[in-house]
Design an enzyme around this catalytic site. Structure first.
Site, PDB file in Angstrom:
ATOM      1  N   ASP A  19       0.828  -1.336   0.087  1.00 42.73           N
ATOM      2  CA  ASP A  19       0.123   0.045   0.029  1.00 42.73           C
ATOM      3  C   ASP A  19       0.792   1.314  -0.125  1.00 42.73           C
ATOM      4  O   ASP A  19       2.015   1.355   0.375  1.00 42.73           O
ATOM      5  CB  ASP A  19      -0.994   0.014   1.295  1.00 42.73           C
ATOM      6  CG  ASP A  19      -2.076   0.890   1.006  1.00 42.73           C
ATOM      7  OD1 ASP A  19      -2.406   1.380  -0.085  1.00 42.73           O
ATOM      8  OD2 ASP A  19      -2.644   1.432   2.205  1.00 42.73           O
ATOM      9  N   GLY A  22      -0.108   5.530  -4.235  1.00 43.92           N
ATOM     10  CA  GLY A  22      -0.597   6.747  -4.722  1.00 43.92           C
ATOM     11  C   GLY A  22       0.140   7.674  -3.993  1.00 43.92           C
ATOM     12  O   GLY A  22       0.288   8.780  -4.598  1.00 43.92           O
ATOM     13  N   ASN A  67     -10.733  -1.741  -5.757  1.00 45.78           N
ATOM     14  CA  ASN A  67     -10.155  -0.990  -6.463  1.00 45.78           C
ATOM     15  C   ASN A  67     -10.559  -0.496  -7.756  1.00 45.78           C
ATOM     16  O   ASN A  67     -10.300   0.581  -8.274  1.00 45.78           O
ATOM     17  CB  ASN A  67      -8.475  -1.285  -6.506  1.00 45.78           C
ATOM     18  CG  ASN A  67      -7.786  -1.480  -5.353  1.00 45.78           C
ATOM     19  OD1 ASN A  67      -6.977  -2.269  -5.034  1.00 45.78           O
ATOM     20  ND2 ASN A  67      -8.162  -0.621  -4.467  1.00 45.78           N
ATOM     21  N   ARG A  70     -12.094   3.139  -8.126  1.00 46.93           N
ATOM     22  CA  ARG A  70     -11.436   4.220  -8.257  1.00 46.93           C
ATOM     23  C   ARG A  70     -11.556   5.189  -9.434  1.00 46.93           C
ATOM     24  O   ARG A  70     -12.178   4.523 -10.408  1.00 46.93           O
ATOM     25  CB  ARG A  70      -9.914   3.749  -8.103  1.00 46.93           C
ATOM     26  CG  ARG A  70      -9.630   3.009  -6.655  1.00 46.93           C
ATOM     27  CD  ARG A  70      -8.026   2.816  -6.835  1.00 46.93           C
ATOM     28  NE  ARG A  70      -7.651   2.525  -5.321  1.00 46.93           N
ATOM     29  CZ  ARG A  70      -6.442   2.492  -4.868  1.00 46.93           C
ATOM     30  NH1 ARG A  70      -5.633   2.992  -5.347  1.00 46.93           N
ATOM     31  NH2 ARG A  70      -6.208   2.122  -3.872  1.00 46.93           N
TER      32      ARG A  70
END
Ligand code: IPE
Ligand code: IPE
Ligand code: MG
Length: 240
Positions: A19, A22, A67, A70
């Site tokens: 993780d 981003g 996900n 997104r």
């Protein structure tokens, strides 16, 4: 940490919740997409360290079913990365003698995307013992439902449904996880390998995935060993 230290009780199956790509990308280049690219490449840095230390089975969480919710641009970029970077990841791992397996749904992926994964699995099927499980298009709950559906479809008598039988019903049967490392500071499983994580130790580091290196891994292994030692001490006291 010396190798003598970590060679002792190593996890056989390590889960990586990779993780923070981003946030890392935003920090480095004001772009989450940049973080995803570097994060994927970083797998090729971390896996050889795991295998060299003696951890034979690594599951890496690349993309969850959640996900897909997104923003469109990020989803499109991830699909693009699978097509462009996937084959080189496969080639590189094959050269290193690593076997690739996949945990996740097939539905929702295009024929081309499935081909990248399937080609990787087929090309490397005789490699090993080191194994990389690509956890992509994955949901732990969905995987559990898949197992339940298979058991129902086979008409297994309820009394015959054992943990052992259940474990064999997943899209890809896996050993239990011994240790899960989550990078980037959040204390969540995010639907990662729920059945297989029943007895796993959890280690969360503040380090973002693209910065995760040998020192972080060794710190996690130290934590793992200390936790195992503590468990053994508690058991010894309980048994008198
Ligand atoms: C993890 O990084 C990789 C995934 C593709 C989900 P994120 O994209 O979740 O990065 P953060 O957590 O938003 O920083
Ligand atoms: C977990 O990270 C999934 C992956 C690393 C692929 P997320 O960033 O998607 O998890 P949440 O949304 O914070 O739970
Ligand atoms: Mg995240």
């Amino acid at each position: 940490m010396s190798n003598a230290n970590v060679n002792n009780k190593l996890p056989k199956h390590l889960g990586l919740i990779m993780d923070g790509n981003g946030r890392w990308g935003m920090h480095q280049a004001h772009s989450r997409l940049f973080g995803h690219r570097v994060g994927l490449q970083h797998i090729l840095t971390v896996l050889p360290i795991c295998y060299k230390l003696g951890i034979p089975f690594v599951s890496g969480y690349l993309w969850s079913l959640e996900n897909w919710h997104r923003p469109t641009v990020e989803v499109a970029h991830m699909r693009h990365l699978l097509q462009t970077f996937g084959p080189s990841l496969v080639r590189e791992l094959h050269q290193q003698g690593v076997r690739i397996v996949h945990s996740g749904k097939r539905t929702g992926l295009t024929a081309e995307e499935l081909a990248v994964i399937d080609d990787g699995v087929t090309l490397t099927q005789n490699n090993g013992p080191n194994t990389f499980n690509i956890v992509f298009n994955y949901s732990g709950r969905d995987d559990l439902l898949h197992a339940v559906r298979r058991i129902a479809a086979q008409g297994v008598a309820p009394a015959s449904i054992s943990e052992n039988l259940f474990s064999q019903m997943f899209s890809t049967p896996l050993p239990d996880l011994d240790l899960i490392i989550r990078t980037s500071g959040e204390y969540r499983l995010s639907n990662f390998l729920l059945w297989q994580s029943a007895q796993a130790m959890l280690y969360v580091t503040e380090t973002a995935w693209p910065d995760f290196g040998q020192r972080d891994l060794e710190a996690a292994l130290r934590y793992y060993q200390e936790a195992l030692e503590y468990q053994a001490e508690v058991r010894a006291v309980a048994e008198g």
